[in-house]
Design an enzyme around this catalytic site. Structure first.
Site, PDB file in Angstrom:
ATOM      1  N   SER A  74      -4.322   5.358  -3.527  1.00  0.00           N
ATOM      2  CA  SER A  74      -4.402   6.363  -4.740  1.00  0.00           C
ATOM      3  C   SER A  74      -4.618   5.519  -5.964  1.00  0.00           C
ATOM      4  O   SER A  74      -3.063   4.804  -6.255  1.00  0.00           O
ATOM      5  CB  SER A  74      -3.149   7.649  -4.674  1.00  0.00           C
ATOM      6  OG  SER A  74      -3.297   8.362  -3.574  1.00  0.00           O
ATOM      7  N   GLU A 123      -1.360   4.635 -11.008  1.00  0.00           N
ATOM      8  CA  GLU A 123      -0.153   4.340  -9.827  1.00  0.00           C
ATOM      9  C   GLU A 123      -0.161   2.877  -9.730  1.00  0.00           C
ATOM     10  O   GLU A 123       0.699   2.168  -9.499  1.00  0.00           O
ATOM     11  CB  GLU A 123      -0.403   5.247  -8.573  1.00  0.00           C
ATOM     12  CG  GLU A 123       0.713   4.893  -7.826  1.00  0.00           C
ATOM     13  CD  GLU A 123       0.568   5.914  -6.481  1.00  0.00           C
ATOM     14  OE1 GLU A 123       0.407   7.199  -6.616  1.00  0.00           O
ATOM     15  OE2 GLU A 123       0.900   5.590  -5.256  1.00  0.00           O
ATOM     16  N   ARG A 164       7.475   8.122  -7.258  1.00  0.00           N
ATOM     17  CA  ARG A 164       6.707   6.882  -7.371  1.00  0.00           C
ATOM     18  C   ARG A 164       7.559   5.897  -8.496  1.00  0.00           C
ATOM     19  O   ARG A 164       6.765   5.206  -8.983  1.00  0.00           O
ATOM     20  CB  ARG A 164       5.208   6.929  -7.708  1.00  0.00           C
ATOM     21  CG  ARG A 164       4.324   7.809  -6.792  1.00  0.00           C
ATOM     22  CD  ARG A 164       4.268   7.047  -5.352  1.00  0.00           C
ATOM     23  NE  ARG A 164       3.500   7.823  -4.367  1.00  0.00           N
ATOM     24  CZ  ARG A 164       4.493   8.931  -3.749  1.00  0.00           C
ATOM     25  NH1 ARG A 164       5.771   8.726  -3.719  1.00  0.00           N
ATOM     26  NH2 ARG A 164       3.456   9.577  -2.829  1.00  0.00           N
TER      27      ARG A 164
HETATM   28  C1  LIG Z   1      -5.109   2.172   1.940  1.00  0.00           C
HETATM   29  C2  LIG Z   1      -3.972   2.706   1.249  1.00  0.00           C
HETATM   30  C3  LIG Z   1      -3.119   3.558   1.393  1.00  0.00           C
HETATM   31  C4  LIG Z   1      -1.973   3.751   0.730  1.00  0.00           C
HETATM   32  N1  LIG Z   1      -1.158   5.015   0.961  1.00  0.00           N
HETATM   33  C5  LIG Z   1      -0.030   5.295   0.279  1.00  0.00           C
HETATM   34  C6  LIG Z   1       0.780   6.412   0.616  1.00  0.00           C
HETATM   35  O1  LIG Z   1       0.380   7.284   1.384  1.00  0.00           O
HETATM   36  N2  LIG Z   1       1.974   6.437  -0.281  1.00  0.00           N
HETATM   37  C7  LIG Z   1       2.391   5.373  -1.080  1.00  0.00           C
HETATM   38  O2  LIG Z   1       3.398   5.711  -1.770  1.00  0.00           O
HETATM   39  N3  LIG Z   1       1.528   4.644  -1.412  1.00  0.00           N
HETATM   40  C8  LIG Z   1       0.549   4.154  -0.717  1.00  0.00           C
HETATM   41  N4  LIG Z   1      -0.140   3.272  -1.005  1.00  0.00           N
HETATM   42  C9  LIG Z   1       0.142   2.150  -1.778  1.00  0.00           C
HETATM   43  C10 LIG Z   1       1.158   1.171  -1.421  1.00  0.00           C
HETATM   44  O3  LIG Z   1       0.839   0.738   0.030  1.00  0.00           O
HETATM   45  C11 LIG Z   1       2.467   1.314  -1.834  1.00  0.00           C
HETATM   46  O4  LIG Z   1       2.596   1.640  -3.112  1.00  0.00           O
HETATM   47  C12 LIG Z   1       3.519   0.178  -1.383  1.00  0.00           C
HETATM   48  O5  LIG Z   1       4.913   0.792  -1.573  1.00  0.00           O
HETATM   49  C13 LIG Z   1       3.425  -1.078  -2.242  1.00  0.00           C
HETATM   50  O6  LIG Z   1       3.971  -1.749  -1.331  1.00  0.00           O
HETATM   51  P1  LIG Z   1       3.638  -3.456  -1.390  1.00  0.00           P
HETATM   52  O7  LIG Z   1       4.705  -4.330  -0.741  1.00  0.00           O
HETATM   53  O8  LIG Z   1       2.362  -3.614  -1.181  1.00  0.00           O
HETATM   54  O9  LIG Z   1       3.765  -3.866  -2.797  1.00  0.00           O
HETATM   55  P2  LIG Z   1       3.059  -4.504  -4.072  1.00  0.00           P
HETATM   56  O10 LIG Z   1       1.757  -3.902  -4.359  1.00  0.00           O
HETATM   57  O11 LIG Z   1       2.904  -6.040  -3.634  1.00  0.00           O
HETATM   58  O12 LIG Z   1       3.807  -4.536  -5.412  1.00  0.00           O
HETATM   59  C14 LIG Z   1       4.149  -3.401  -6.056  1.00  0.00           C
HETATM   60  C15 LIG Z   1       5.111  -3.304  -7.071  1.00  0.00           C
HETATM   61  O13 LIG Z   1       6.429  -3.442  -6.390  1.00  0.00           O
HETATM   62  C16 LIG Z   1       7.035  -4.769  -6.787  1.00  0.00           C
HETATM   63  N5  LIG Z   1       7.639  -5.225  -5.611  1.00  0.00           N
HETATM   64  C17 LIG Z   1       7.362  -5.556  -4.428  1.00  0.00           C
HETATM   65  N6  LIG Z   1       8.081  -5.895  -3.637  1.00  0.00           N
HETATM   66  C18 LIG Z   1       9.241  -6.297  -4.612  1.00  0.00           C
HETATM   67  C19 LIG Z   1      10.710  -6.613  -4.095  1.00  0.00           C
HETATM   68  N7  LIG Z   1      11.043  -7.132  -2.855  1.00  0.00           N
HETATM   69  N8  LIG Z   1      11.361  -6.651  -5.264  1.00  0.00           N
HETATM   70  C20 LIG Z   1      11.220  -6.039  -6.405  1.00  0.00           C
HETATM   71  N9  LIG Z   1      10.068  -5.607  -6.695  1.00  0.00           N
HETATM   72  C21 LIG Z   1       8.997  -5.735  -5.679  1.00  0.00           C
HETATM   73  C22 LIG Z   1       5.898  -5.696  -7.273  1.00  0.00           C
HETATM   74  O14 LIG Z   1       6.638  -6.240  -8.288  1.00  0.00           O
HETATM   75  C23 LIG Z   1       4.838  -4.389  -8.008  1.00  0.00           C
HETATM   76  O15 LIG Z   1       5.496  -4.180  -9.237  1.00  0.00           O
HETATM   77  C24 LIG Z   1      -1.452   2.820  -0.223  1.00  0.00           C
HETATM   78  C25 LIG Z   1      -2.418   1.833  -0.390  1.00  0.00           C
HETATM   79  C26 LIG Z   1      -3.500   1.631   0.297  1.00  0.00           C
HETATM   80  C27 LIG Z   1      -4.061   0.451   0.256  1.00  0.00           C
END
Ligand SMILES: Cc1cc2nc3c(=O)[nH]c(=O)nc-3n(C[C@H](O)[C@H](O)[C@H](O)COP(=O)(O)OP(=O)(O)OC[C@H]3O[C@@H](n4cnc5c(N)ncnc54)[C@H](O)[C@@H]3O)c2cc1C
Length: 307
Positions: A221, A291, A170
């Site tokens: 999570s 997380e 992560r």
């Molecule tokens: C129902 C549900 C299930 C999930 N299941 C999982 C799972 O199975 N496994 C898992 O790992 N995660 C899971 N997640 C969490 C999440 O989906 C992941 O961590 C995902 O990778 C976050 O991506 P995001 O684009 O939504 O990032 P955001 O939530 O928008 O941002 C997260 C972080 O990434 C940074 N960021 C985003 N885009 C960029 C970019 N282009 N450049 C630099 N920094 C950036 C942001 O600044 C922030 O610090 C789940 C979430 C939900 C709601």
């Protein structure tokens, strides 16, 4: 900032509720919310922010974020659907950071490419996934990322090989270093059977529906997996399932998820997290690490004078 936005053509909104852009459905207004449509627009925006001394933060699809009730006093830059192109060449997929992991995985399936099935149900963008080294069901992005394109702190476009991206559980170099913005990534996959890939994706989606409280807003999570254990197991043995603060609740279905039962605030979620952390520490001697990331909530969310 208004003048810059009007002139540059960067899509923007003023006082945009972050609750509209986070999977938790929580968060006060961003003073400015911007969605650049290219690396060029992004770099121009960052240069203008630097010149004016306006602070910013970056988000992807908002699925791992808990946004402050006070919102964010600067510019929230969302790398989203306006930067989400996907192209396929042989066993390689190049996608822009705003492409949803579900779409990238679906594209892989359509081209009979295997290796990304695990990511199909993760509701984030590719950029957010690379940043977090998102993973599920035994797969992680580090297994498939061959190259990452990003803007460094000096706004220079750079590339980094996957093996140099500091991927660990992560986290990645991008998370450890901050200040860099992921623009795109190239994934190396293998030739597979389209129907088998689709079947695996359906099975994993079924497992998610069965185990996770997908009917409520959440950020997945809430806590990282502690060494040799599971956060959900520890929270459950402490009898915390169903514990509530305001509209925030420890899911009855999956103790590792804090859910928004309706009207939860960021303060509710944080207070609940603190109770969980304290109880698990007292009873099990394990320090849970969050997380989910906090957006805003710093000392001054009242905005900078230069906005
Ligand atoms: C129902 C549900 C299930 C999930 N299941 C999982 C799972 O199975 N496994 C898992 O790992 N995660 C899971 N997640 C969490 C999440 O989906 C992941 O961590 C995902 O990778 C976050 O991506 P995001 O684009 O939504 O990032 P955001 O939530 O928008 O941002 C997260 C972080 O990434 C940074 N960021 C985003 N885009 C960029 C970019 N282009 N450049 C630099 N920094 C950036 C942001 O600044 C922030 O610090 C789940 C979430 C939900 C709601």
């Amino acid at each position: 900032m208004k003048e810059f936005f009007e002139k540059s053509g960067v899509f923007y909104r003023e006082n945009e509720p972050l609750s509209k852009h986070t999977s938790f459905r929580i968060g006060g207004p961003a003073r400015w919310y911007a969605e650049p449509d290219s690396a060029g627009q992004l770099a121009a925006l960052l240069a203008a922010l630097r010149e004016k001394g306006v602070r910013h933060t970056v988000m992807g699809n908002g699925s791992n974020l808990l946004a402050s009730d006070a919102g964010f006093g600067g510019v929230v830059i969302a790398i989203g659907s306006r930067m989400s192109g996907i192209s396929v060449e042989g066993c390689r997929i190049r996608a822009e950071a705003g492409a949803l992991l579900s779409r990238v995985a679906h594209t892989a399936m359509e081209h009979g490419l295997t290796g990304l099935e695990f990511a199909h149900g993760i509701p984030g963008s590719l950029g957010g996934g690379v940043f977090m080294n998102a993973g599920a069901y035994g797969g992680e992005l580090k297994d498939v990322v061959r190259q990452v394109e990003y803007l460094d702190e000096e706004l220079r476009p750079c590339t980094l090989r996957g093996e140099d991206a500091g991927f660990v559980y992560r986290s990645s170099l991008f998370k450890a270093r901050r200040g860099t913005i992921i623009l795109a990534a190239e994934l190396a996959l293998q030739q597979g059977d389209r129907e088998t890939i689709a079947q695996t994706m359906r099975e994993l989606a079924g497992r998610r529906r069965e185990k996770q409280p997908l009917e409520y807003p959440s950020a997945g999570s809430t806590f990282k997996r502690p060494e040799g254990d599971y956060a959900a197991r520890l929270i459950e043995v402490c009898g915390l399932k169903g514990l509530r603060v305001g509209g925030a609740e420890v899911s009855q279905k999956h103790a590792g998820f804090v859910i928004n039962r309706g009207g939860a605030t960021c303060a509710d979620v944080l207070a609940l997290c603190r109770q969980i952390e304290e109880t698990v520490w007292q009873r099990c001697g394990v320090r849970l690490e969050r997380e989910v990331e906090l957006l805003g909530g710093g000392a001054a969310e009242d905005g900078a004078g230069t906005l």
